[in-house]
Design a protein around this motif. Structure first.
Motif, mmCIF file in Angstrom:
data_model
loop_
_atom_site.group_PDB
_atom_site.id
_atom_site.type_symbol
_atom_site.label_atom_id
_atom_site.label_comp_id
_atom_site.label_asym_id
_atom_site.label_seq_id
_atom_site.Cartn_x
_atom_site.Cartn_y
_atom_site.Cartn_z
ATOM 1 N N GLN A 6 0.851 -1.191 0.000
ATOM 2 C CA GLN A 6 0.000 0.000 0.000
ATOM 3 C C GLN A 6 0.887 1.241 0.000
ATOM 4 N N LEU A 7 0.564 2.195 -0.870
ATOM 5 C CA LEU A 7 1.281 3.464 -0.915
ATOM 6 C C LEU A 7 0.267 4.593 -0.958
ATOM 7 N N ASP A 8 0.427 5.565 -0.070
ATOM 8 C CA ASP A 8 -0.444 6.738 -0.025
ATOM 9 C C ASP A 8 0.405 7.977 -0.250
ATOM 10 N N HIS A 22 4.021 11.155 1.999
ATOM 11 C CA HIS A 22 3.684 9.787 1.623
ATOM 12 C C HIS A 22 3.998 8.806 2.734
ATOM 13 N N SER A 23 3.285 7.695 2.696
ATOM 14 C CA SER A 23 3.520 6.592 3.631
ATOM 15 C C SER A 23 3.311 5.289 2.881
ATOM 16 N N HIS A 24 3.892 4.194 3.389
ATOM 17 C CA HIS A 24 3.773 2.936 2.668
ATOM 18 C C HIS A 24 3.832 1.757 3.634
ATOM 19 N N ARG A 29 7.672 2.206 -2.851
ATOM 20 C CA ARG A 29 8.239 3.404 -2.231
ATOM 21 C C ARG A 29 8.207 4.583 -3.195
ATOM 22 N N HIS A 48 9.291 -0.094 -7.113
ATOM 23 C CA HIS A 48 8.737 -1.355 -6.630
ATOM 24 C C HIS A 48 9.845 -2.408 -6.722
ATOM 25 N N MET A 61 -2.487 1.854 -4.575
ATOM 26 C CA MET A 61 -1.977 3.218 -4.487
ATOM 27 C C MET A 61 -3.141 4.185 -4.343
#
Length: 276
Positions: A6-8, A22-24, A29, A48, A61
């Motif tokens: 998950q990536l935000d 961002h966070s993951h 990344r 990735h 994402m």
């Protein structure tokens, strides 16, 4: 063993600079934010490390932007959907733009390897003043390496809720679809470039955008298998079929450059990662 990543990413304006927070979780990344065009536009590269997805893997994402933030996102390499033993491999991207935000979504291609069971979803939601430009490129098999896409399937879903929807299932065994004149006609790369506005585009703005795209198409080697149109007053789409990814990517980049200048009065600053 399958995994979930998950990536935000959240773009906003801080002290007159577009900033990405961002966070993951899992192996996905964001590299360092770059500003080759100055503070107004934040360039990011998504990395990735595993390099691909197998059956059971999920890549999620979520990207948001607000205010007058402008982000540009790309990748250093293709997204590879490998052979599956029964479960689908899923990539799902959700983009939400509000206020006067802009986003450019420019990843490199997705490759559907033989016997994959792949799903690639992109959903873009826009506020009335927001605008989005992005592309999607999909390659079926690796023709140059004599690795054809003979079995398996690839589900492609692109949606702007309430505005535009494309949903297609590409099955390798469907020879009418893969090789017929009303399908891919034997081509093994399909690609689209799209410009989307949160409200209706002025007619002269739309018509000028189409004219610019068609000028590029007319002089390109893929001109016979390319078209540009507006499915509605908020969306402009260029579509192309090609035997390989490289000529399709070249065409999309050329039109992206002229659309960037036309719609946003911005020069085409090509991400450095594309040259490495």
């Amino acid at each position: 063993m399958s995994w979930h990543a998950q990536l935000d990413i959240d773009y906003s304006v801080e002290q007159q600079r577009s900033v990405a927070r961002h966070s993951h979780t899992g192996p996905l990344r964001v590299l360092q934010s770059l500003y080759p065009e100055g503070d107004a536009i934040c360039h990011n590269v998504l990395v990735h490390p595993p390099g691909g997805l197998v059956g059971g893997d999920t890549l999620e994402m979520t990207i948001a932007a607000n205010g007058a933030a402008h982000g540009l996102i790309t990748t250093p390499g293709a997204t590879r959907f490998y052979r599956s033993l029964g479960e689908p491999a899923v990539q799902r991207t959700r983009i939400q733009l509000t206020d006067r935000a802009r986003l450019e979504w420019l990843p490199l291609e997705a490759i559907a390897y033989n016997a994959c069971l792949a799903e690639n979803h992109l959903t873009v939601s826009l506020g009335p003043q927001a605008e989005f430009m992005g592309w999607d490129m999909t390659a079926f098999g690796l023709p140059s390496a004599n690795l054809p896409f003979d079995t398996g399937q690839f589900l492609q879903h692109i949606e702007v809720p309430g505005v535009w929807l494309e949903h297609g299932l590409m099955q390798a065994h469907d020879h009418c679809l893969m090789n017929g004149p009303l399908g891919l006609a034997g081509q093994r790369c399909m690609a689209s470039l799209f410009f989307v506005s949160g409200s209706k585009l002025a007619r002269d703005r739309r018509e000028a955008g189409l004219a610019l795209a068609r000028q590029v198409i007319a002089t390109h080697a893929l001109g016979a298998t390319t078209g540009a149109t507006c499915p509605n007053e908020q969306v402009m789409v260029l579509r192309v079929l090609a035997p390989l990814v490289e000529p399709a990517a070249d065409l999309l980049r050329q039109v992206w450059q002229v659309w960037r200048q036309h719609f946003w009065q911005l020069p085409a600053t090509v991400p450095r990662i594309w040259s490495t």
